[in-house]
Design an enzyme around this catalytic site. Structure first.
Site, short mmCIF file in Angstrom:
data_model
loop_
_atom_site.label_atom_id
_atom_site.label_comp_id
_atom_site.label_asym_id
_atom_site.label_seq_id
_atom_site.Cartn_x
_atom_site.Cartn_y
_atom_site.Cartn_z
N THR A 44 6.19 -4.88 -51.03
CA THR A 44 6.59 -4.18 -52.26
C THR A 44 6.42 -5.11 -53.46
OG1 THR A 44 8.89 -4.93 -52.13
CG2 THR A 44 8.35 -2.87 -51.01
N THR A 77 12.64 1.39 -50.78
CA THR A 77 12.62 1.22 -49.32
C THR A 77 13.69 2.05 -48.63
OG1 THR A 77 14.09 -0.71 -49.46
CG2 THR A 77 11.71 -1.13 -49.49
N LYS A 146 20.96 -5.70 -36.99
CA LYS A 146 21.59 -4.87 -35.95
C LYS A 146 20.64 -4.67 -34.77
CE LYS A 146 23.58 -0.32 -35.05
NZ LYS A 146 24.17 0.92 -35.61
N HIS A 292 43.36 -43.41 -47.42
CA HIS A 292 44.11 -42.24 -46.97
C HIS A 292 44.39 -41.28 -48.12
CE1 HIS A 292 44.35 -44.20 -43.18
NE2 HIS A 292 45.19 -45.14 -43.58
N GLU A 344 34.59 -48.72 -45.81
CA GLU A 344 34.04 -47.61 -45.04
C GLU A 344 32.91 -46.92 -45.80
OE1 GLU A 344 34.58 -46.25 -42.10
OE2 GLU A 344 36.35 -47.30 -41.36
N ARG A 525 53.82 -31.72 -65.72
CA ARG A 525 53.96 -32.45 -64.46
C ARG A 525 52.67 -32.29 -63.65
NH1 ARG A 525 57.94 -28.49 -60.88
NH2 ARG A 525 56.26 -27.35 -59.84
#
Length: 529
Positions: A44, A77, A146, A292, A344, A525
């Site tokens: 198309t 389509t 499907k 951490h 690390e 805060r």
């Protein structure tokens, strides 16, 4: 058992492929390869024009349906001649019905969708965005997915080689079908978010239903601990500076590496922008060390090497085994300055080839990442709960959005103001309860993740030692008592920044005035749990 592949005959004779794509990467060569294998090609619009111009024989879908494209291309389509050919099971009953109505099977559907997300991302008007919502494409994709036992469905050019195999296994067909459904699911989620009021893939307000589309981008050996499986996922089409970073040296990233590097990079970029603004546009070097998920050493300097050394020396014990982010390019000199410290991860906007080579030779276990500064950062902070998620907008409030108020008789000095702003950015990115001491653009004491504010302050003071003399102190939440003020004064802290808003604020302010300490309230805060 394998299903028939792209190179095999079947169905009602010559096999047919329907190709209609917005992303035309590799589509001409793919169509050429299918034609060489005896396939009939239906197409198309722009896809048809592209492959025919390249010399590939193809038929317009309108020739098959007997109807022209309608409604400015909205309907082309959506027709039984298309969906019947896709959905028919390859068994006598269904094939007989196709023969009765003169419909041929469609054995391969190669479709990807109108560029809705790209259209929205460039700021297109609402009407243009709506016109870029694909209807026929998702319908064909879902139909083919499907019926994947008989129809190959392709939504990604990377999968074209699979379709050109002589045999395509049932497992590959199922994998492609799952990928197709994910493709349409993410597409629908982007449209839903847009219609709920966002110009991004994620809503700025929290709707009644929130869809999180996650696609795996990296596998890790395990999660936080060896007994926990783990992986890294992308949310929608978002770009992440760490998940999209280029690894230029070292081992693969671990689960914890990703989390710590993301925290380090976020604070590094926030501070770099803040410090550059404070220097009237002159760039500065920022180094953030994280352990951490909490900052353990943060510093600004005129160059990367000095910033690294100051951040390292802020807490040489905690930085061991940590993750480091730098806001400026890493040269060989800076790389060599990390000698003697086990890290690390190191992440920066650029690592010179000489520095990368040095890391690869001298620190082969160190993951060295190159990341781009964040552009569009996700507005959502999503945290797991048992059976669900807690979702909020990210805490992205900048310093300039605050209204700092000096509430004491003594005003902060210019240097104290600079250090208060610096320490505020750090404490905002530390886990509650958090207290940060800083002096001269370096953190000298951090207390994070404590269950009481005084304990956080005591930890920060102990961490600082003699360096607390002349430092400033920031807290991400208000002071319920004057105990932190008195502790700070006892070690020589000269200025404090906190949100304010506690019942005993007058007592806290009075203690500052008594002890000669400046205090600034921000009115905002920044809990971080």
């Amino acid at each position: 058992m394998t299903q028939q592949g792209a190179g095999q005959g079947g169905g009602q004779g010559r096999k047919r492929a329907l190709i209609s794509v917005s992303d035309k990467t590799g589509v001409v060569e793919f169509a050429r390869q299918l034609e060489a294998r005896g396939w009939e090609i239906l197409s198309t619009g722009g896809t048809y024009a592209s492959i025919v111009a390249a010399g590939v024989t193809a038929r317009q879908v309108s020739d098959v349906t007997g109807f022209p494209e309608m409604l400015d291309g909205r309907v082309k389509t959506l027709h039984p001649a298309v969906h019947g050919g896709i959905l028919a099971r390859r068994e006598p009953g269904h094939l007989g019905q196709l023969d009765t109505h003169g419909i041929g099977t469609i054995d391969l559907v190669c479709v990807n969708l109108y560029p809705f997300r790209e259209t929205v991302a460039r700021g297109a008007a609402f009407d243009e965005a709506i016109e870029n919502i694909d209807i026929g494409g998702p319908a064909m994709i879902r139909s083919a997915a499907k019926n994947h036992a008989g129809v190959l469905v392709l939504v990604d050019p990377a999968d074209y080689p699979v379709a050109l195999q002589d045999d395509v296994s049932a497992a590959d067909r199922q994998r492609l079908a799952a990928k197709a459904y994910r493709h349409t699911s993410e597409y629908d989620a982007a449209i839903t978010a847009y219609l709920e009021g966002s110009s991004d893939e994620l809503p700025t307000a929290l709707p009644g239903t929130l869809t999180l589309n996650l696609s795996r981008v990296a596998e890790v050996r395990y999660g936080e601990n060896p007994h926990q499986p783990g992986a890294i996922y992308r949310l929608g089409g978002a770009v992440g500076p760490v998940i999209d970073a280029q690894v230029v040296a070292g081992k693969p990233m671990s689960f914890n590496n990703y989390a710590d590097a993301d925290a380090a990079w976020a604070l590094c970029q926030e501070l770099a922008a803040q410090e550059t603004q404070a220097q009237h546009g002159d760039p500065v070097a920022v180094c953030v060390a994280v352990k951490h998920a909490n900052p353990c050493g943060v510093a600004v300097a005129d160059d990367a090497k000095t910033a690294w050394e100051r951040a390292r020396d802020a807490d040489t014990l905690s930085v061991f085994g940590g993750v480091v982010a730098l806001s400026v390019p890493v040269t060989l000199e800076t790389a060599q300055a990390t000698r003697g410290t086990f890290l690390e991860v190191l992440i920066a906007p650029e690592v010179t080839p000489e520095a990368a080579a040095w890391f690869a030779e001298k620190k082969p276990d160190l993951r060295v990442l190159v990341a781009a500064p964040p552009q569009d950062v996700s507005v959502l902070d999503v945290r797991p709960l048992t059976g669900g998620f807690a979702v909020q907008e990210r805490d992205a409030r900048p310093w300039d959005d605050l209204c700092p108020e000096v509430v004491t008789a003594r005003q902060p000095t210019d240097q104290e103001w600079h250090d208060l702003r610096f320490a505020w950015a750090v404490v905002k990115n530390a886990r509650s309860n958090a207290v940060v001491l800083a002096r001269g653009g370096v953190t000298v004491g951090l207390g994070a993740g404590a269950v009481s504010r005084i304990w956080a302050a005591e930890r920060a003071v102990a961490n600082a030692g003699e360096r607390a003399q002349g430092a400033v102190l920031t807290s991400e939440a208000f002071f319920p008592f004057d105990d932190v003020v008195r502790l700070a004064a006892s070690v020589g802290v000269t200025a404090i920044l906190q949100p304010g808003g506690a019942k005993r604020d007058p007592e806290v302010i009075a203690a500052c005035n008594e002890l000669g300490i400046s205090m600034v309230f921000t009115g905002s805060r920044h809990f971080r749990h």
